[in-house]
Design a protein around this motif. Sequence first.
Motif, PDB file in Angstrom:
ATOM      1  N   PRO A 415      22.154  85.207-127.552  1.00  0.00           N
ATOM      2  CA  PRO A 415      21.381  85.578-126.113  1.00  0.00           C
ATOM      3  C   PRO A 415      21.502  84.808-125.070  1.00  0.00           C
ATOM      4  N   LYS A 416      21.557  83.569-125.196  1.00  0.00           N
ATOM      5  CA  LYS A 416      21.529  82.685-123.971  1.00  0.00           C
ATOM      6  C   LYS A 416      22.912  82.697-123.384  1.00  0.00           C
ATOM      7  N   LEU A 417      24.187  82.813-124.192  1.00  0.00           N
ATOM      8  CA  LEU A 417      25.388  82.909-123.683  1.00  0.00           C
ATOM      9  C   LEU A 417      25.634  84.205-122.976  1.00  0.00           C
ATOM     10  N   ALA A 418      24.980  85.314-123.658  1.00  0.00           N
ATOM     11  CA  ALA A 418      25.098  86.849-123.033  1.00  0.00           C
ATOM     12  C   ALA A 418      24.188  86.754-121.726  1.00  0.00           C
ATOM     13  N   HIS A 419      23.204  86.216-121.587  1.00  0.00           N
ATOM     14  CA  HIS A 419      22.529  86.164-120.338  1.00  0.00           C
ATOM     15  C   HIS A 419      23.086  85.645-119.242  1.00  0.00           C
ATOM     16  N   ALA A 420      24.141  84.301-119.708  1.00  0.00           N
ATOM     17  CA  ALA A 420      24.833  83.757-118.781  1.00  0.00           C
ATOM     18  C   ALA A 420      25.967  84.435-118.208  1.00  0.00           C
ATOM     19  N   LEU A 421      26.496  85.239-119.169  1.00  0.00           N
ATOM     20  CA  LEU A 421      27.793  86.052-118.804  1.00  0.00           C
ATOM     21  C   LEU A 421      27.614  87.018-117.885  1.00  0.00           C
ATOM     22  N   ILE A 422      26.285  87.774-118.067  1.00  0.00           N
ATOM     23  CA  ILE A 422      26.022  89.092-117.336  1.00  0.00           C
ATOM     24  C   ILE A 422      25.071  88.626-116.262  1.00  0.00           C
ATOM     25  N   ARG A 423      24.464  87.459-115.983  1.00  0.00           N
ATOM     26  CA  ARG A 423      23.547  87.155-114.580  1.00  0.00           C
ATOM     27  C   ARG A 423      24.277  87.711-113.423  1.00  0.00           C
ATOM     28  N   PRO A 424      25.566  87.355-113.343  1.00  0.00           N
ATOM     29  CA  PRO A 424      25.926  87.989-111.921  1.00  0.00           C
ATOM     30  C   PRO A 424      25.937  89.314-111.792  1.00  0.00           C
ATOM     31  N   VAL A 425      26.267  90.059-112.875  1.00  0.00           N
ATOM     32  CA  VAL A 425      26.484  91.319-112.964  1.00  0.00           C
ATOM     33  C   VAL A 425      25.148  92.287-112.635  1.00  0.00           C
ATOM     34  N   ALA A 426      23.855  91.708-113.178  1.00  0.00           N
ATOM     35  CA  ALA A 426      22.537  92.110-112.587  1.00  0.00           C
ATOM     36  C   ALA A 426      22.484  91.993-111.358  1.00  0.00           C
ATOM     37  N   HIS A 427      22.660  90.904-110.732  1.00  0.00           N
ATOM     38  CA  HIS A 427      22.485  90.910-109.497  1.00  0.00           C
ATOM     39  C   HIS A 427      23.394  91.745-108.333  1.00  0.00           C
ATOM     40  N   GLY A 428      24.749  91.860-109.053  1.00  0.00           N
ATOM     41  CA  GLY A 428      25.504  92.980-108.423  1.00  0.00           C
ATOM     42  C   GLY A 428      25.150  94.276-108.226  1.00  0.00           C
ATOM     43  N   VAL A 429      24.435  94.683-109.417  1.00  0.00           N
ATOM     44  CA  VAL A 429      23.847  96.031-109.464  1.00  0.00           C
ATOM     45  C   VAL A 429      22.796  96.246-108.471  1.00  0.00           C
ATOM     46  N   ALA A 430      21.881  95.398-108.282  1.00  0.00           N
ATOM     47  CA  ALA A 430      20.921  95.489-107.155  1.00  0.00           C
ATOM     48  C   ALA A 430      21.567  95.408-105.857  1.00  0.00           C
ATOM     49  N   LEU A 431      22.513  94.689-105.689  1.00  0.00           N
ATOM     50  CA  LEU A 431      23.314  94.550-104.147  1.00  0.00           C
ATOM     51  C   LEU A 431      24.048  95.890-104.041  1.00  0.00           C
ATOM     52  N   TRP A 432      24.642  96.216-104.961  1.00  0.00           N
ATOM     53  CA  TRP A 432      25.521  97.612-104.483  1.00  0.00           C
ATOM     54  C   TRP A 432      24.640  98.766-104.648  1.00  0.00           C
ATOM     55  N   GLY A 433      23.520  98.604-105.210  1.00  0.00           N
ATOM     56  CA  GLY A 433      22.474  99.841-105.421  1.00  0.00           C
ATOM     57  C   GLY A 433      21.848  99.953-104.040  1.00  0.00           C
ATOM     58  N   GLY A 434      21.903  99.416-103.045  1.00  0.00           N
ATOM     59  CA  GLY A 434      21.463  99.554-101.908  1.00  0.00           C
ATOM     60  C   GLY A 434      20.445  98.947-101.197  1.00  0.00           C
ATOM     61  N   GLY A 435      19.794  98.093-102.358  1.00  0.00           N
ATOM     62  CA  GLY A 435      18.580  97.332-102.165  1.00  0.00           C
ATOM     63  C   GLY A 435      18.783  96.038-101.521  1.00  0.00           C
ATOM     64  N   HIS A 436      17.783  95.193-101.523  1.00  0.00           N
ATOM     65  CA  HIS A 436      17.899  93.920-101.160  1.00  0.00           C
ATOM     66  C   HIS A 436      17.506  92.709-102.078  1.00  0.00           C
ATOM     67  N   PRO A 437      18.420  92.440-103.056  1.00  0.00           N
ATOM     68  CA  PRO A 437      18.305  91.635-104.089  1.00  0.00           C
ATOM     69  C   PRO A 437      17.679  90.330-103.743  1.00  0.00           C
ATOM     70  N   PRO A 438      16.955  89.583-104.238  1.00  0.00           N
ATOM     71  CA  PRO A 438      16.429  88.353-104.099  1.00  0.00           C
ATOM     72  C   PRO A 438      17.461  87.295-104.323  1.00  0.00           C
ATOM     73  N   ARG A 439      17.170  86.065-104.146  1.00  0.00           N
ATOM     74  CA  ARG A 439      18.017  84.925-104.143  1.00  0.00           C
ATOM     75  C   ARG A 439      18.064  84.644-105.912  1.00  0.00           C
ATOM     76  N   TRP A 440      19.143  84.231-106.130  1.00  0.00           N
ATOM     77  CA  TRP A 440      19.465  84.229-107.621  1.00  0.00           C
ATOM     78  C   TRP A 440      19.974  82.870-107.992  1.00  0.00           C
ATOM     79  N   SER A 441      19.861  82.315-109.098  1.00  0.00           N
ATOM     80  CA  SER A 441      20.477  81.285-109.558  1.00  0.00           C
ATOM     81  C   SER A 441      21.316  81.350-111.007  1.00  0.00           C
ATOM     82  N   TRP A 442      22.295  80.780-110.970  1.00  0.00           N
ATOM     83  CA  TRP A 442      23.179  80.781-112.276  1.00  0.00           C
ATOM     84  C   TRP A 442      23.285  79.346-113.121  1.00  0.00           C
TER      85      TRP A 442
END
Length: 860
Positions: A415-442
């Motif tokens: 679970p921790k490895l999967a969260h690290a692998l998809i963390r940028p993808v989750a931010h990208g979904v919010a970014l390309w979805g037209g919203g204003h994603p908050p700052r994120w840390s990896w």
Amino acid sequence: MWQVTGELSALDARRQWLAQRHAELLAALRARREAPAEIPVAASAGAPAIVPVSGPAARELSAPSARTALLIVGGVLVVVAAVVFTVVSWGRLGIGGRAAVLLALTACALALPRPLRRRQLTATAETSAAVGLALVLLDGYAARQAGLGGLDRVGAAGYWAVLTALTAVGAAGYGWWQRLRLPLPVGLLMARLPALLGTAALGGTTEDYATAVIATAAVDFAVLYALTARDTAGQAGFRERVGGERAATTLVTVARAVAGGWALLGGALAVGYAVVAPSPAAVVRAWVPLGLLVLLGTVLCRGFRALPFALRAGAEGVAAVAVIVAVGAGLRYVTPPGWAVVGYAAPAALIAAWAAVSCARSGRWAKPATGGPAGEPTGGPTGGPFAPPSRAAAALGELAAASTALLLTGVVVLPKLAHALIRPVAHGVALWGGGHPPRWSWQLAAAPLVVLWLSAAVLAAMAGLRARAVGDGDRHPDRLANALRNAQALTAVPAVLLLPVALGLPYAWVLAAAVVASVAVAVDVVRRPDAALLPRLLVLAATGALALLWSSADRAAVLAVWGTFAASAAVLAHVLSATASPPAVRTTARVAGAFAVLALGVEAVASGATAGLPRHVTAFAVLAVAVTAAGAAAAWHRMPGRGQVSTAVEGAGYALAAIAIALTVLHPDALSLALAVTGVAGLAVALRPDRRRAALVGTGLLIASSWVRLALAGVSSPEAYTLPITAAALVVGHRRRTGTPGTGSWPAYGAGLSATMLPGLAAMWSDENWVRPLLLGAAALLVTVVGVRARLQAPLVVGGGVLVLVGLHELAPTVVQVFGLLPRWVPVAAAGLLLLLLGATYEKRIDEARRLRDTVRSMT
């Protein structure tokens, strides 16, 4: 019961004699029938007629089965009666009477088997012995309930522990002495209880119960070893005592299964307690059953030669798991927080690596060779091509157990490895979805990554040892070595790419590392396309996929990464398709070519979104990529050896064209233009000799574009615009068909007929007047008749389809009105009857449909 058993024995003897007599008479009758001369004898008038008499009815139960059923039921009833007497009627007798009754019954039941065996009543003897053993337990219960000798003041658990131990030993000894089968397994099963009851009497905890269970299993294996690991004369005596070789084999198998299951149960208790031990002192206490389990497994594997090879390997594997858990539980209190899983993964990795080396040395990974019984390898105790079976079994058991333990630690950190692998993808979904994603840390903790590194290292060691044992992997392919190598490649990719994340490096650096790794692997594939291709392709796919997913967190990163991968994929496809390579390399070239086109399409969409362009405008950039792909495919098609790559590129271009048209669906102006551009491109593709059918698609797209344009202009009568085009198209098609006899009806007449009929059909559904349906239906009927008479497929299909739709349009109001008048159950019933009718005539309808299909296909 004795009398019934005697009668059954007599009946068995009588039956055997009758069966023998029946065979003799049947043989005599056959000999008389096959005699060369036979004088028929007519029955006299006074002679009695011979009437065939039917034999006795067939018996549903054999004599032994009936005997066994009687004995079981009788024995159960006797035991039940004894229990009722002991529990209910006990108080009516004095202590002397009670003791006399139970002791007399017990003595009789235990003394009867010997005289019964002398009379060959073995089953009755077994039943009597079972009743006697049950009465022994009832004697113990009665003695404590009566307070005989102060037994009522003894604790229940301790009293029953001693009683069951004595009964188990006594049952085994009694069965051995009387040469009975049943008391031996009864004693074996009853021997499970003393240790557990004794632990309960002493107030033991979980680790104490685990120790008791494992100790019981150790005693079982020791007894088995004493009985089976003897000379030939001793083994013959053992088989004679237990009732023959088959009974001895069954008893030993059952005893092994019971002892092994008991050992596994104790091991599960010990492992579970060690993993959740609340303090270091509790861990130290858990080491006792774990150590006993290690000792038992080692002794069984290396000293118990009567065990099969697989069971010895399993015993060593259980010991390896106990060692891993013991070490991991101890390291849990000396490692930093969050590193407990590494405490289990590190010893598992060390044992797995050592076991892999042992397997390579023992010859278990070498090519198959003839060996000893059960497929065990042969060889001397110290040399030869194979190690002794005990060493090979230990190596395989340790390897399997340690690999499984390491895999479980990987599941824990997954679970921790999967969260690290998809963390940028989750931010990208919010970014390309037209919203204003908050700052994120990896971020990623180091412990999960260490577990991943250990797994990759073990897989690499196993793959190398396996390949070395069987020979060169390229010249002599080995499935296990290749599988290990592929698994190691897939495990190493996230282990390497997540290392910068664990070190806290910036997002740009991590993404750049992934891109560089992917490009480096692609370059290596281009330079050496034939050397170990599959592992490198797996690494290339894994690194590329991670880089593409991670790039979604930033718009500029998407443009840079997708553009870079599009260029590298194009180069890879071009270079790999230029040489005569194996099928795997050619497949890689086709995939690379298609991916290059699709990556450019994503680049176009990302560019439009980054520039803030609407989707219908961005669609034309995607369409430009599709048109360029079609041109590149045509250019590659002329080059030798690149036909398959050009086909893949062309197919990817068609997919992008469909996507571009889909992006313009909500904007009719853009849709009309996109259809027109795509239609012109289709006509251009049709210039290729092998793509003549593309002219149909291009023409259809142009017609669709004109329809959309007419709809935008508010034209309610499209026939005025399409009839001239239809006439011209039909004239041109007829001249082409007469000039080129091989031309089919679809290239000649399909576009012309569709140009008017389909727009008229679309306009008919919104027209309430009767003129258009009448004229369209008449034209469709005429075209259908012409198609049937001339046996042309295009007029028949287009005219017939339009005629059917016109008829449905005219019948629709009536059908709706009728359905409104009918009850609601009528349509359901009609549908059910229709389905039944279709089901009843399924084969006939299928045959008719096939004939219709063949008729239409036979048309030009």
